[in-house]
Design a protein around this motif. Structure first.
Motif, PDB file in Angstrom:
ATOM      1  N   ILE A  87       0.851  -1.194   0.000  1.00  0.00           N
ATOM      2  CA  ILE A  87       0.000   0.000   0.000  1.00  0.00           C
ATOM      3  C   ILE A  87       0.886   1.242   0.000  1.00  0.00           C
ATOM      4  O   ILE A  87       1.914   1.269   0.690  1.00  0.00           O
ATOM      5  N   PRO A  88       0.550   2.268  -0.767  1.00  0.00           N
ATOM      6  CA  PRO A  88       1.373   3.490  -0.755  1.00  0.00           C
ATOM      7  C   PRO A  88       1.579   4.012   0.662  1.00  0.00           C
ATOM      8  O   PRO A  88       0.663   4.004   1.491  1.00  0.00           O
ATOM      9  N   ALA A  89       2.797   4.454   0.949  1.00  0.00           N
ATOM     10  CA  ALA A  89       3.153   4.893   2.302  1.00  0.00           C
ATOM     11  C   ALA A  89       2.289   6.046   2.780  1.00  0.00           C
ATOM     12  O   ALA A  89       2.015   6.171   3.982  1.00  0.00           O
ATOM     13  N   ALA A  90       1.810   6.870   1.864  1.00  0.00           N
ATOM     14  CA  ALA A  90       0.990   8.020   2.262  1.00  0.00           C
ATOM     15  C   ALA A  90      -0.401   7.602   2.720  1.00  0.00           C
ATOM     16  O   ALA A  90      -1.112   8.410   3.337  1.00  0.00           O
TER      17      ALA A  90
ATOM     18  N   ALA B  60      -3.543  -6.065  -4.904  1.00  0.00           N
ATOM     19  CA  ALA B  60      -4.410  -5.271  -5.782  1.00  0.00           C
ATOM     20  C   ALA B  60      -5.739  -4.971  -5.102  1.00  0.00           C
ATOM     21  O   ALA B  60      -6.268  -3.855  -5.206  1.00  0.00           O
ATOM     22  N   GLY B  61      -6.291  -5.951  -4.387  1.00  0.00           N
ATOM     23  CA  GLY B  61      -7.548  -5.712  -3.677  1.00  0.00           C
ATOM     24  C   GLY B  61      -7.411  -4.680  -2.583  1.00  0.00           C
ATOM     25  O   GLY B  61      -8.271  -3.810  -2.413  1.00  0.00           O
ATOM     26  N   LEU B  62      -6.322  -4.748  -1.816  1.00  0.00           N
ATOM     27  CA  LEU B  62      -6.106  -3.753  -0.762  1.00  0.00           C
ATOM     28  C   LEU B  62      -5.912  -2.355  -1.351  1.00  0.00           C
ATOM     29  O   LEU B  62      -6.403  -1.357  -0.788  1.00  0.00           O
ATOM     30  N   SER B  63      -5.217  -2.260  -2.467  1.00  0.00           N
ATOM     31  CA  SER B  63      -5.013  -0.946  -3.092  1.00  0.00           C
ATOM     32  C   SER B  63      -6.322  -0.336  -3.534  1.00  0.00           C
ATOM     33  O   SER B  63      -6.552   0.874  -3.388  1.00  0.00           O
ATOM     34  N   VAL B  64      -7.223  -1.175  -4.069  1.00  0.00           N
ATOM     35  CA  VAL B  64      -8.529  -0.659  -4.501  1.00  0.00           C
ATOM     36  C   VAL B  64      -9.342  -0.198  -3.301  1.00  0.00           C
ATOM     37  O   VAL B  64      -9.974   0.871  -3.323  1.00  0.00           O
ATOM     38  N   LEU B  65      -9.339  -0.980  -2.225  1.00  0.00           N
ATOM     39  CA  LEU B  65     -10.118  -0.611  -1.045  1.00  0.00           C
ATOM     40  C   LEU B  65      -9.568   0.647  -0.380  1.00  0.00           C
ATOM     41  O   LEU B  65     -10.330   1.501   0.088  1.00  0.00           O
ATOM     42  N   VAL B  66      -8.249   0.754  -0.320  1.00  0.00           N
ATOM     43  CA  VAL B  66      -7.643   1.917   0.316  1.00  0.00           C
ATOM     44  C   VAL B  66      -7.834   3.174  -0.522  1.00  0.00           C
ATOM     45  O   VAL B  66      -7.921   4.293   0.013  1.00  0.00           O
ATOM     46  N   SER B  67      -7.945   3.022  -1.838  1.00  0.00           N
ATOM     47  CA  SER B  67      -8.079   4.189  -2.708  1.00  0.00           C
ATOM     48  C   SER B  67      -9.367   4.964  -2.450  1.00  0.00           C
ATOM     49  O   SER B  67      -9.449   6.144  -2.782  1.00  0.00           O
ATOM     50  N   PHE B  68     -10.381   4.310  -1.862  1.00  0.00           N
ATOM     51  CA  PHE B  68     -11.638   4.998  -1.583  1.00  0.00           C
ATOM     52  C   PHE B  68     -11.518   5.951  -0.395  1.00  0.00           C
ATOM     53  O   PHE B  68     -12.386   6.798  -0.188  1.00  0.00           O
ATOM     54  N   SER B  69     -10.464   5.813   0.408  1.00  0.00           N
ATOM     55  CA  SER B  69     -10.333   6.666   1.588  1.00  0.00           C
ATOM     56  C   SER B  69      -9.954   8.098   1.235  1.00  0.00           C
ATOM     57  O   SER B  69     -10.285   9.029   1.970  1.00  0.00           O
ATOM     58  N   GLY B  70      -9.261   8.277   0.117  1.00  0.00           N
ATOM     59  CA  GLY B  70      -8.869   9.622  -0.292  1.00  0.00           C
ATOM     60  C   GLY B  70      -7.898  10.246   0.701  1.00  0.00           C
ATOM     61  O   GLY B  70      -7.046   9.576   1.299  1.00  0.00           O
ATOM     62  N   ASP B  71      -8.036  11.545   0.913  1.00  0.00           N
ATOM     63  CA  ASP B  71      -7.165  12.275   1.844  1.00  0.00           C
ATOM     64  C   ASP B  71      -7.770  12.405   3.235  1.00  0.00           C
ATOM     65  O   ASP B  71      -7.161  13.024   4.115  1.00  0.00           O
ATOM     66  N   PHE B  72      -8.954  11.844   3.450  1.00  0.00           N
ATOM     67  CA  PHE B  72      -9.636  12.010   4.733  1.00  0.00           C
ATOM     68  C   PHE B  72      -9.297  10.902   5.720  1.00  0.00           C
ATOM     69  O   PHE B  72      -9.506  11.059   6.914  1.00  0.00           O
ATOM     70  N   PHE B  73      -8.818   9.742   5.220  1.00  0.00           N
ATOM     71  CA  PHE B  73      -8.564   8.600   6.094  1.00  0.00           C
ATOM     72  C   PHE B  73      -7.156   8.073   5.836  1.00  0.00           C
ATOM     73  O   PHE B  73      -6.569   8.285   4.770  1.00  0.00           O
ATOM     74  N   THR B  74      -6.657   7.382   6.821  1.00  0.00           N
ATOM     75  CA  THR B  74      -5.403   6.645   6.689  1.00  0.00           C
ATOM     76  C   THR B  74      -5.641   5.213   7.146  1.00  0.00           C
ATOM     77  O   THR B  74      -6.510   4.954   7.996  1.00  0.00           O
ATOM     78  N   THR B  75      -4.920   4.278   6.603  1.00  0.00           N
ATOM     79  CA  THR B  75      -5.127   2.862   6.878  1.00  0.00           C
ATOM     80  C   THR B  75      -4.193   2.416   7.995  1.00  0.00           C
ATOM     81  O   THR B  75      -2.967   2.488   7.856  1.00  0.00           O
TER      82      THR B  75
END
Length: 325
Positions: free
Chosen positions: A81-84, A166-181
């Motif tokens: 997952i991207p570090a950001a 790939a599944g985790l990246s898709v799920l995390v992408s919905f968080s945008g800048d408002f959430f962190t995983t």
């Protein structure tokens, strides 16, 4: 000393039949003998799982045979997952919220890896417990069954491991800048292990279809007739069995199961075609030289005239030579 009441069911002077097919080729056993065999199979499986669990426990933190540790393998999809978008961004670690959570995770992962390592052992034990009720020609597929089941399970888990990032990246992408995983260790490990088990067990489906076709339970014509319904059921199963709401895992599992089903269907077609040809050949080979060949009275066969009945000698007209006699 109290005697075992179950032993009263065995007549005196009679020994339990060995489970070896050399001494018991037809597989006939009493209910009590089946219970003894079940206990034996469960004991072997439990011992193999314990040995595999010990190896998995050691493998969790120690590289074995040049392979990376299980800890790094399990944590790999999360670190992709991207570090950001994850917390903490650096280093890539999971969060422990309860005491002994790390211990339970290592135990769970070690047992899961150990079960996969010793899968040929417990698969053979399951097959050996079932085969006494089958014919000898059906028991010869034991090695093929164990090898194919182990290979398909490994392929399924490998595909799941490739799909999880790939599944985790898709799920995390919905968080945008408002959430962190920030995933806890228990929730993340449960998600990964469930994905691995679901994919691995689901990949056994073509083997089950082929084995059922081999023993005559299903035919190619029936499977071909049910093809659309089976494919629809596979997509529904993928949507229900895949943990979470991962769309990538659902689609990949459904497509993979569809491809495997089509492959199994073609194997059933080849087997039924060879079986029909073999039955046709054996029908003529078993005829006696003094036996008339059966007539082909099918729809395309030419019509034959019905032979007229032959009159008996008493019904033939008498002539003057008979009167003279």
């Amino acid at each position: 000393m109290a005697s075992n009441p179950l032993r009263r069911l065995i007549p005196s002077g009679r020994k339990r039949k060995p489970w070896s097919r050399k001494h018991n080729p037809d597989g006939t056993m009493t209910l009590l003998e089946h219970l003894y065999e079940l206990r034996h199979r469960v004991a072997v499986i439990s011992f193999a799982m314990a040995v595999g669990g010990i190896i998995g426990w050691i493998w969790f933190t120690t590289p074995i045979a040049g392979l990376p540790t299980l800890e790094s393998l399990i944590r790999g999809p999360y670190c992709s997952i991207p570090a950001a978008q994850r917390f903490p961004s650096n280093p890539c670690v999971l969060i422990q919220q309860q005491p002994f959570e790390a211990f339970m995770i290592q135990l769970k992962v070690g047992l899961g890896a150990g079960a996969a390592l010793v899968s040929p052992v417990w698969l053979y034990q399951v097959w050996a417990f079932i085969t006494p009720g089958l014919y000898a020609r059906e028991r010869k597929f034991a090695r093929i069954f164990v090898f194919s089941a182990s290979f398909l399970f490994i392929v399924g888990t490998a595909l799941a491991y490739l799909v999880i990032p790939a599944g985790l990246s898709v799920l995390v992408s919905f968080s945008g800048d408002f959430f962190t995983t920030a995933l806890t260790g228990s929730s993340y490990i449960s998600f990964v292990l469930t994905m691995l088990i679901v994919f691995g067990v689901s990949f056994e489906m073509p083997l089950i279809i082929v084995m059922l076709n081999r023993i005559g339970a299903v035919t190619y014509e029936k499977l071909k007739k049910w093809r659309r319904g089976i494919i629809f059921g596979l997509f529904v199963f993928a949507a229900v069995a895949t943990p979470g709401t991962d769309p990538v895992g659902m689609v990949v599992l459904a497509v993979a199961l569809t491809v495997l089903f089509e492959f199994a269907l073609q194997l059933c077609r080849i087997h039924d075609k060879r079986k029909a040809k073999r039955d046709e050949t054996s029908k003529w080979a078993n005829l006696s030289p003094d036996e008339a060949a059966p007539l082909d009275l099918g729809p395309g066969a030419p019509e034959t005239a019905t032979p007229e009945p032959v009159a008996s000698p008493a019904e033939l007209p008498r002539n003057r030579y008979d009167d003279a006699t």
